[in-house]
Design a protein around this motif. Structure first.
Motif, PDB file in Angstrom:
ATOM      1  N   HIS A   1       0.820  -1.208   0.000  1.00 49.84           N
ATOM      2  CA  HIS A   1       0.000   0.000   0.000  1.00 49.84           C
ATOM      3  C   HIS A   1       0.856   1.261   0.000  1.00 49.84           C
ATOM      4  N   ASP A   2       0.223   2.391  -0.293  1.00 45.47           N
ATOM      5  CA  ASP A   2       0.890   3.683  -0.232  1.00 45.47           C
ATOM      6  C   ASP A   2       1.220   4.029   1.219  1.00 45.47           C
ATOM      7  N   PHE A   3       2.280   4.829   1.389  1.00 44.08           N
ATOM      8  CA  PHE A   3       2.751   5.197   2.721  1.00 44.08           C
ATOM      9  C   PHE A   3       3.291   6.608   2.688  1.00 44.08           C
ATOM     10  N   TYR A   4       2.983   7.365   3.759  1.00 48.80           N
ATOM     11  CA  TYR A   4       3.559   8.698   3.918  1.00 48.80           C
ATOM     12  C   TYR A   4       3.782   8.940   5.405  1.00 48.80           C
ATOM     13  N   THR A   5       4.919   9.551   5.738  1.00 46.73           N
ATOM     14  CA  THR A   5       5.134   9.995   7.112  1.00 46.73           C
ATOM     15  C   THR A   5       5.870  11.319   7.137  1.00 46.73           C
ATOM     16  N   PHE A   6       5.477  12.135   8.083  1.00 46.54           N
ATOM     17  CA  PHE A   6       6.209  13.347   8.462  1.00 46.54           C
ATOM     18  C   PHE A   6       6.766  13.075   9.846  1.00 46.54           C
ATOM     19  N   GLU A   7       8.095  13.167   9.999  1.00 47.83           N
ATOM     20  CA  GLU A   7       8.743  12.807  11.254  1.00 47.83           C
ATOM     21  C   GLU A   7       9.483  13.998  11.849  1.00 47.83           C
ATOM     22  N   GLY A   8       9.231  14.264  13.113  1.00 47.95           N
ATOM     23  CA  GLY A   8      10.037  15.227  13.840  1.00 47.95           C
ATOM     24  C   GLY A   8      11.368  14.612  14.200  1.00 47.95           C
ATOM     25  N   THR A   9      12.462  15.292  13.859  1.00 42.71           N
ATOM     26  CA  THR A   9      13.801  14.751  14.114  1.00 42.71           C
ATOM     27  C   THR A   9      14.660  15.712  14.930  1.00 42.71           C
ATOM     28  N   LYS A  10      14.020  16.659  15.608  1.00 41.62           N
ATOM     29  CA  LYS A  10      14.747  17.585  16.463  1.00 41.62           C
ATOM     30  C   LYS A  10      15.272  16.861  17.704  1.00 41.62           C
ATOM     31  N   GLN A  11      16.308  17.415  18.310  1.00 45.39           N
ATOM     32  CA  GLN A  11      16.839  16.841  19.543  1.00 45.39           C
ATOM     33  C   GLN A  11      15.873  17.019  20.706  1.00 45.39           C
ATOM     34  N   ALA A  12      15.048  18.043  20.633  1.00 41.49           N
ATOM     35  CA  ALA A  12      14.054  18.316  21.677  1.00 41.49           C
ATOM     36  C   ALA A  12      12.933  19.145  21.057  1.00 41.49           C
ATOM     37  N   ASN A  13      11.811  19.216  21.770  1.00 47.96           N
ATOM     38  CA  ASN A  13      10.679  20.064  21.365  1.00 47.96           C
ATOM     39  C   ASN A  13      10.089  19.673  20.010  1.00 47.96           C
ATOM     40  N   ASN A  14      10.032  18.387  19.746  1.00 45.14           N
ATOM     41  CA  ASN A  14       9.415  17.944  18.499  1.00 45.14           C
ATOM     42  C   ASN A  14       7.927  18.289  18.438  1.00 45.14           C
ATOM     43  N   SER A  15       7.306  18.482  19.589  1.00 44.10           N
ATOM     44  CA  SER A  15       5.889  18.855  19.582  1.00 44.10           C
ATOM     45  C   SER A  15       5.650  20.189  18.882  1.00 44.10           C
ATOM     46  N   ASP A  16       6.689  21.012  18.758  1.00 44.10           N
ATOM     47  CA  ASP A  16       6.551  22.266  18.005  1.00 44.10           C
ATOM     48  C   ASP A  16       6.157  22.007  16.557  1.00 44.10           C
ATOM     49  N   LEU A  17       6.460  20.809  16.065  1.00 40.92           N
ATOM     50  CA  LEU A  17       6.230  20.463  14.656  1.00 40.92           C
ATOM     51  C   LEU A  17       4.865  19.837  14.423  1.00 40.92           C
TER      52      LEU A  17
END
Length: 231
Positions: free
Chosen positions: A60-76
């Motif tokens: 199936h099709d797949f897509y992901t957006f991943e936060g890769t910051k050292q901290a505060n990934n919730s900002d994304l």
């Protein structure tokens, strides 16, 4: 999950650096128009990228957006109704069926079932319950029932949203560790969960036939509530 700093992908992309602060990955299948999404992956809602990728496999099709910051990934964190990355929208708007994987708060293992595709949602919920996982219909705050939610931006205007509690996601990784380094170490529960979801999809859809619905048992809202409550 608290809303992040941005109200559109363009605003996020202008302030953050792709490849450092975040990354996007996608695969397009030649045989299926069912899409697995994880728009809050990486360090935002840990474990969702891994779950969506495993469920999509090479079918199936797949897509992901991943936060890769050292901290505060919730900002994304872009809300599902504001998530407008053109690549993700193109995949969503070409899909006949969508399963969107999310992380919810919670110290009890639980999957909250949402989205406007009630038939596929109920198949997934019943399959998870039969595999021993706790499920319930999502509350209004996380039920994914807004038409502008990316999970509902399919050709059919509907999709499934899985909001998986922290405790349930911890059970998918060795020693309950959701850190980036440990998320490659999956448990048997991870495999059982993904198998339950993909089995439900196989039951509900023709996997290699562009995801067209077939005449199969369709449990009602009441029946899935009954399964979830143990009635």
């Amino acid at each position: 999950m608290t809303t992040g700093l941005y109200n559109s992908f363009a605003a996020l992309a202008s302030a953050q650096i792709e490849g450092i602060d975040y990354q996007r990955s996608w695969r397009s299948s030649p045989i299926s128009t069912l899409l697995h999404l994880a728009i809050h992956g990486g360090g935002i809602e840990q474990g969702t990228s891994e779950l969506a990728s495993a469920a999509a496999g090479d079918v199936h099709d797949f897509y992901t957006f991943e936060g890769t910051k050292q901290a505060n990934n919730s900002d994304l964190h872009l809300t599902s109704t504001s998530f407008d990355d053109p690549r993700a929208l193109t995949l969503a708007q070409s899909a006949t069926h969508i399963v969107s994987w999310h992380g919810a708060a919670g110290t009890t293992p639980m999957t909250n079932l949402g989205g406007l595709d009630y038939s596929l949602r109920d198949h997934v919920g019943q399959s998870l319950a039969q595999a021993g996982f706790a499920v319930q219909i999502a509350s209004e705050e996380i039920n994914g029932n807004d038409a502008t939610n990316i999970c509902n931006r399919s050709v059919r205007g509907m999709g499934v949203q899985l909001e998986i509690s922290t405790a349930q996601r911890q059970a998918f990784f060795l020693n309950g560790d959701l850190s980036r380094a440990n998320r490659k170490n999956v448990t048997d529960a991870f495999t059982s969960y993904v198998t339950a979801v993909t089995s439900a999809i196989t039951t509900a859809l023709v996997a290699a036939g562009k995801g067209q619905p077939v005449a199969v048992f369709q449990p009602s809202r009441e029946s899935i509530d009954s399964v979830a409550s143990g009635a």
